[in-house]
Write a protein that holds these residues in place. Structure first.
Motif, PDB file in Angstrom:
ATOM      1  N   SER A  24       0.818  -1.221   0.000  1.00 16.25           N
ATOM      2  CA  SER A  24       0.000   0.000   0.000  1.00 16.25           C
ATOM      3  C   SER A  24       0.851   1.271   0.000  1.00 16.25           C
ATOM      4  O   SER A  24       1.866   1.366   0.679  1.00 16.25           O
ATOM      5  CB  SER A  24      -0.885  -0.003   1.245  1.00 16.25           C
ATOM      6  OG  SER A  24      -1.662   1.174   1.277  1.00 16.25           O
ATOM      7  N   TYR A  29      -3.342   3.317  -7.203  1.00 15.23           N
ATOM      8  CA  TYR A  29      -4.598   2.557  -7.188  1.00 15.23           C
ATOM      9  C   TYR A  29      -4.499   1.360  -8.137  1.00 15.23           C
ATOM     10  O   TYR A  29      -5.508   0.820  -8.561  1.00 15.23           O
ATOM     11  CB  TYR A  29      -5.768   3.454  -7.576  1.00 15.23           C
ATOM     12  CG  TYR A  29      -5.938   4.635  -6.633  1.00 15.23           C
ATOM     13  CD1 TYR A  29      -6.375   4.438  -5.326  1.00 15.23           C
ATOM     14  CD2 TYR A  29      -5.624   5.926  -7.046  1.00 15.23           C
ATOM     15  CE1 TYR A  29      -6.502   5.509  -4.454  1.00 15.23           C
ATOM     16  CE2 TYR A  29      -5.754   7.008  -6.183  1.00 15.23           C
ATOM     17  CZ  TYR A  29      -6.184   6.788  -4.886  1.00 15.23           C
ATOM     18  OH  TYR A  29      -6.307   7.839  -4.031  1.00 15.23           O
ATOM     19  N   GLY A  30      -3.276   0.996  -8.500  1.00 17.01           N
ATOM     20  CA  GLY A  30      -3.065  -0.171  -9.369  1.00 17.01           C
ATOM     21  C   GLY A  30      -3.129   0.173 -10.840  1.00 17.01           C
ATOM     22  O   GLY A  30      -2.289  -0.274 -11.624  1.00 17.01           O
ATOM     23  N   THR A  47      -4.118  -1.317  -2.473  1.00 18.11           N
ATOM     24  CA  THR A  47      -4.350   0.077  -2.888  1.00 18.11           C
ATOM     25  C   THR A  47      -3.748   1.049  -1.877  1.00 18.11           C
ATOM     26  O   THR A  47      -3.473   0.682  -0.737  1.00 18.11           O
ATOM     27  CB  THR A  47      -5.861   0.392  -2.941  1.00 18.11           C
ATOM     28  OG1 THR A  47      -6.375   0.339  -1.593  1.00 18.11           O
ATOM     29  CG2 THR A  47      -6.618  -0.584  -3.822  1.00 18.11           C
ATOM     30  N   LYS A  48      -3.589   2.282  -2.298  1.00 22.08           N
ATOM     31  CA  LYS A  48      -3.299   3.351  -1.344  1.00 22.08           C
ATOM     32  C   LYS A  48      -4.405   3.341  -0.284  1.00 22.08           C
ATOM     33  O   LYS A  48      -5.548   2.977  -0.580  1.00 22.08           O
ATOM     34  CB  LYS A  48      -3.281   4.693  -2.112  1.00 22.08           C
ATOM     35  CG  LYS A  48      -3.090   5.920  -1.238  1.00 22.08           C
ATOM     36  CD  LYS A  48      -1.707   5.975  -0.629  1.00 22.08           C
ATOM     37  CE  LYS A  48      -1.599   7.070   0.441  1.00 22.08           C
ATOM     38  NZ  LYS A  48      -0.391   6.911   1.271  1.00 22.08           N
ATOM     39  N   ASN A  78      -5.458  10.664  -0.405  1.00 22.09           N
ATOM     40  CA  ASN A  78      -6.191   9.717  -1.275  1.00 22.09           C
ATOM     41  C   ASN A  78      -7.493  10.336  -1.737  1.00 22.09           C
ATOM     42  O   ASN A  78      -7.948  11.346  -1.207  1.00 22.09           O
ATOM     43  CB  ASN A  78      -6.423   8.384  -0.559  1.00 22.09           C
ATOM     44  CG  ASN A  78      -7.564   8.411   0.430  1.00 22.09           C
ATOM     45  OD1 ASN A  78      -8.656   7.933   0.156  1.00 22.09           O
ATOM     46  ND2 ASN A  78      -7.340   8.996   1.599  1.00 22.09           N
ATOM     47  N   PHE A  84     -12.872   6.051  -5.367  1.00 19.12           N
ATOM     48  CA  PHE A  84     -12.124   4.851  -5.753  1.00 19.12           C
ATOM     49  C   PHE A  84     -13.068   3.813  -6.354  1.00 19.12           C
ATOM     50  O   PHE A  84     -12.808   3.256  -7.427  1.00 19.12           O
ATOM     51  CB  PHE A  84     -11.379   4.266  -4.544  1.00 19.12           C
ATOM     52  CG  PHE A  84     -10.798   2.900  -4.816  1.00 19.12           C
ATOM     53  CD1 PHE A  84      -9.657   2.758  -5.591  1.00 19.12           C
ATOM     54  CD2 PHE A  84     -11.412   1.752  -4.315  1.00 19.12           C
ATOM     55  CE1 PHE A  84      -9.135   1.494  -5.876  1.00 19.12           C
ATOM     56  CE2 PHE A  84     -10.898   0.492  -4.601  1.00 19.12           C
ATOM     57  CZ  PHE A  84      -9.755   0.361  -5.384  1.00 19.12           C
ATOM     58  N   LYS A  88     -12.134   4.005 -10.149  1.00 21.02           N
ATOM     59  CA  LYS A  88     -11.008   3.074 -10.370  1.00 21.02           C
ATOM     60  C   LYS A  88     -11.453   1.614 -10.481  1.00 21.02           C
ATOM     61  O   LYS A  88     -10.882   0.852 -11.274  1.00 21.02           O
ATOM     62  CB  LYS A  88      -9.965   3.196  -9.244  1.00 21.02           C
ATOM     63  CG  LYS A  88      -9.430   4.597  -9.029  1.00 21.02           C
ATOM     64  CD  LYS A  88      -8.587   5.078 -10.199  1.00 21.02           C
ATOM     65  CE  LYS A  88      -8.086   6.507  -9.971  1.00 21.02           C
ATOM     66  NZ  LYS A  88      -7.485   7.095 -11.161  1.00 21.02           N
ATOM     67  N   LEU A  92     -10.174  -1.439 -12.930  1.00 26.91           N
ATOM     68  CA  LEU A  92      -9.430  -2.567 -12.342  1.00 26.91           C
ATOM     69  C   LEU A  92     -10.082  -3.904 -12.695  1.00 26.91           C
ATOM     70  O   LEU A  92      -9.404  -4.901 -12.909  1.00 26.91           O
ATOM     71  CB  LEU A  92      -9.332  -2.410 -10.817  1.00 26.91           C
ATOM     72  CG  LEU A  92      -8.358  -1.328 -10.345  1.00 26.91           C
ATOM     73  CD1 LEU A  92      -8.513  -1.077  -8.848  1.00 26.91           C
ATOM     74  CD2 LEU A  92      -6.915  -1.738 -10.659  1.00 26.91           C
ATOM     75  N   VAL A 100      -7.108  -7.349  -6.309  1.00 27.23           N
ATOM     76  CA  VAL A 100      -7.153  -6.075  -5.599  1.00 27.23           C
ATOM     77  C   VAL A 100      -7.365  -6.293  -4.094  1.00 27.23           C
ATOM     78  O   VAL A 100      -8.347  -6.913  -3.688  1.00 27.23           O
ATOM     79  CB  VAL A 100      -8.308  -5.191  -6.131  1.00 27.23           C
ATOM     80  CG1 VAL A 100      -8.314  -3.830  -5.448  1.00 27.23           C
ATOM     81  CG2 VAL A 100      -8.239  -5.059  -7.646  1.00 27.23           C
ATOM     82  N   ALA A 102      -7.939  -3.978  -0.850  1.00 32.69           N
ATOM     83  CA  ALA A 102      -8.238  -2.577  -0.537  1.00 32.69           C
ATOM     84  C   ALA A 102      -7.726  -2.240   0.860  1.00 32.69           C
ATOM     85  O   ALA A 102      -8.069  -2.907   1.829  1.00 32.69           O
ATOM     86  CB  ALA A 102      -9.739  -2.336  -0.638  1.00 32.69           C
TER      87      ALA A 102
END
Ligand SMILES: Cc1cc2nc3c(=O)[nH]c(=O)nc-3n(C[C@H](O)[C@H](O)[C@H](O)COP(=O)(O)O)c2cc1C
Length: 307
Positions: A24, A29-30, A47-48, A78, A84, A88, A92, A100, A102
Motif C-alpha cells: 500500500s 490505485y493499481g 491500494t493506497k 487519497n 475509488f 477506479k 481494475l 485487488v 483494498a
C-alpha cells in the motif's frame, strides 16, 4: 527441464498466483501500473489507504532518501473510498489478472466501518487490509495500532461488517508486536500484515530544521529489513492466522528470508520507487530461486528457517 514451481499460496481463503504483492502507498490505485507490470505474474496489489472522505495529505517535503531507505509522511493523501469505487474499480475489473486488496484507513472506528461498508458493495475486491498503523496522521492510524484495547475494538467492529477476509496491518512502533497480533487474532482478524513504517526523524544540520515538513515520518526500505524479519518471526510464533511480511524487500532472496521467518506472502513497497517493475521482478526471481534450490512449492518455505 526442471519441474514448474507451484507459486500459489492461500491467504485467508484467497488463493494467490504468487506470494509477492505490491504494498500500500507505493502502487497507487493499481491502474497506474497497467502498462508497467504483468498483473498475472504477481500475487496482487494493495491500494493506497482509502478513507471515508478525500484527503489532501501533509505539506511538502513529504519524502526524503536516507541511508538504505526513505522517510515519508504523505499523510494518507487519497481520493476517498467512493471515488475509488466509482472511478477506479470498473477499470481494475477490466485489467486481466489484477487481484485487488483494498487498504482501509479511518480517524475513528466509525470511519473504518463506513469505508468497509462502501467497499462491500463494490465487486472485484479480494480482501481488505486494515491500516491500524500509519505513523503520519495526528489521530487514528497508529493510535489504533499501539493501544491493545483500541486495536481489539477496531478489529471486532470492522470484522463484523466486512464481507471479505480482513487482514490487519500492524504497527512496528510497539514494545511487543506479537502481543498486538494476538489481540488482532482474538478480535477476529483473518490475517495480519507487518510491518508498517518505523517512526523516525531526520534533521538538516545546516538549517537545523526537520527534513520532513511533518517533523517525523515513517522509515521504510532495506534499513528496516532485519527488524521486520525478526518481528514477522515473533508474530508467526504467536498466532495461528497467516502472516504477510514486508519491510525492505528489494530482491527475491529478501522475500525468501521473510517466508522462512514465517510469512505466507510478502509485500514490496519502497523498491517500486527505484524500479517500478520491482514487484514483478521479485516475483519472477522468487520462482527462479525456488527452481534452483529444489523447492517444488513456494509454500514449503513458510516458517522453514533451520535452527
Ligand atoms: C510513500 C509511502 C506511502 C505509504 N502509504 C501507505 C498507506 O497508505 N497505507 C499503508 O498501510 N501503508 C503505507 N505505506 C507503508 C508500506 O505499505 C510498507 O508497509 C512499508 O513501506 C514497509 O515496506 P517497504 O520497506 O518495502 O517499503 C507507505 C509507504 C511509503 C514508502
Amino acid at each position: 527441464m526442471s519441474k514448474a514451481v507451484d507459486m500459489s499460496v492461500t491467504l485467508a481463503g484467497v488463493t494467490l498466483r504468487s506470494p509477492v504483492i505490491a504494498a500500500s502507498g507505493t502502487f497507487g490505485y493499481g491502474v497506474e501500473f497497467e502498462d508497467i507490470i504483468a498483473m498475472e505474474k504477481i500475487g496482487g496489489f494493495v491500494t493506497k489507504g482509502l478513507s471515508r472522505e478525500p484527503m489532501a495529505g501533509n505539506q511538502a517535503p513529504r519524502i526524503i532518501e536516507t541511508a538504505a531507505g526513505m522517510i515519508n509522511a504523505i499523510g494518507l493523501q487519497n481520493m476517498g473510498v467512493r471515488a475509488f469505487v466509482n472511478e477506479k474499480m470498473p477499470h481494475l475489473q477490466r485489467m486481466a489478472g489484477a487481484v485487488v486488496i483494498a487498504n482501509v484507513f479511518g480517524f475513528t472506528m466509525e470511519d473504518c466501518v463506513e469505508v468497509i461498508r462502501v467497499l462491500n458493495d463494490a465487486p472485484g475486491i479480494a480482501m481488505y487490509e486494515l491500516n491500524a498503523s500509519c505513523p503520519n496522521t495526528s489521530h487514528g492510524g497508529m493510535v489504533f495500532g499501539t493501544d491493545p484495547e483500541l486495536l481489539g475494538d477496531l478489529v471486532e467492529a470492522t470484522k463484523k461488517v466486512a464481507t471479505r477476509p480482513l487482514m490487519v496491518k500492524l504497527s512496528p512502533n510497539v514494545t511487543s508486536i506479537a502481543a498486538m497480533a494476538r489481540v488482532a487474532e482474538a478480535a477476529g482478524a483473518d490475517a495480519v500484515s507487518l510491518v508498517n513504517t518505523f517512526l523516525s526523524l531526520a534533521i538538516d544540520v545546516e538549517t537545523r530544521r526537520p527534513r520532513i515538513a511533518n517533523v517525523t515520518g515513517g522509515l521504510s526500505g532495506p534499513a528496516i529489513k532485519p527488524i521486520a524479519v525478526r518481528m514477522v518471526h515473533e508474530v508467526w510464533r504467536a498466532v495461528k492466522i497467516p502472516v504477510v511480511g514486508m519491510g525492505g524487500i528489494v530482491r527475491a532472496e529478501d522475500a525468501v528470508e521473510f517466508l522462512l521467518a514465517g510469512a505466507t506472502a510478502v509485500e514490496v513497497g519502497t523498491a517500486s520507487y527505484a524500479d517500478p517493475r520491482a514487484v514483478e521482478v521479485i516475483s519472477t526471481g522468487l520462482r527462479r530461486w525456488c527452481g534452483a534450490h529444489g523447492v517444488e512449492a513456494v509454500r514449503e518455505l513458510t516458517g522453514a528457517m533451520a535452527r
